[in-house]
Design an enzyme around this catalytic site. Structure first.
Site, short mmCIF file in Angstrom:
data_model
loop_
_atom_site.label_atom_id
_atom_site.label_comp_id
_atom_site.label_asym_id
_atom_site.label_seq_id
_atom_site.Cartn_x
_atom_site.Cartn_y
_atom_site.Cartn_z
N GLN A 78 -34.68 -25.93 -3.58
CA GLN A 78 -35.15 -26.19 -4.96
C GLN A 78 -35.26 -24.98 -5.68
OE1 GLN A 78 -34.84 -27.84 -7.76
NE2 GLN A 78 -35.49 -29.48 -6.78
N PHE A 79 -34.09 -24.48 -6.57
CA PHE A 79 -34.22 -23.18 -7.20
C PHE A 79 -35.13 -23.16 -8.15
CE2 PHE A 79 -31.28 -25.30 -9.69
CZ PHE A 79 -31.20 -24.68 -10.91
N THR A 80 -35.52 -24.28 -8.81
CA THR A 80 -36.54 -24.34 -10.08
C THR A 80 -37.84 -23.84 -9.50
OG1 THR A 80 -36.84 -26.59 -9.80
CG2 THR A 80 -34.92 -25.90 -11.27
#
Length: 134
Positions: A78-80
């Site tokens: 989850q890059f966010t």
């Protein structure tokens, strides 16, 4: 490295209509990798995630960890999560690790989890559809 955990009775991740990871009782782990993260941080986070006491014991108290209840882990990149949201309404992603480093540490985290208990994973950088029942 940031892990957002959700206790689930079941969870799955789908890519292009195909289920690539699925668990029953356990933890859904959304994992964000930051620039300065390394294997030592990943290993420590695995230890913490797999020992958090978020499951109920026979008295209804949250005293048991995922291993103690015979659960599994589903790890989804989850890059966010490392996003900077302090200014305005547009998130900044400069704190996130380079995709090559992030994928390597994501795999390291998931591999280390699988040494401790059953572990499924999403597909790094794919357009994933995550579902869960908590």
């Amino acid at each position: 490295m940031i892990a957002l955990i959700q206790r689930v009775s079941e969870s799955s991740v789908t890519v292009d209509g195909e289920i690539v990871g699925k668990i029953d009782k356990g933890l859904l782990v959304l994992l964000g990798v930051e620039k300065d993260d390394d294997e030592a941080k990943a290993k420590r986070l695995v230890e913490r995630v797999t020992t958090y006491r978020v499951f109920e014991d026979e008295n209804g108290k949250m005293n048991l960890n995922v291993k103690q209840v015979g659960g599994s882990v589903l790890v989804v990149s989850q890059f966010t999560l490392p996003a900077d949201t302090k200014k305005g309404t547009r998130a900044g992603f400069s704190r996130g690790a380079h995709p090559t480093d992030a994928e390597r540490l994501y795999d390291y985290f998931a591999d280390h989890c699988s040494e401790v208990l059953p572990t499924e994973r999403g597909r790094f950088a794919a357009d994933m559809k995550v579902s869960l029942i908590n």
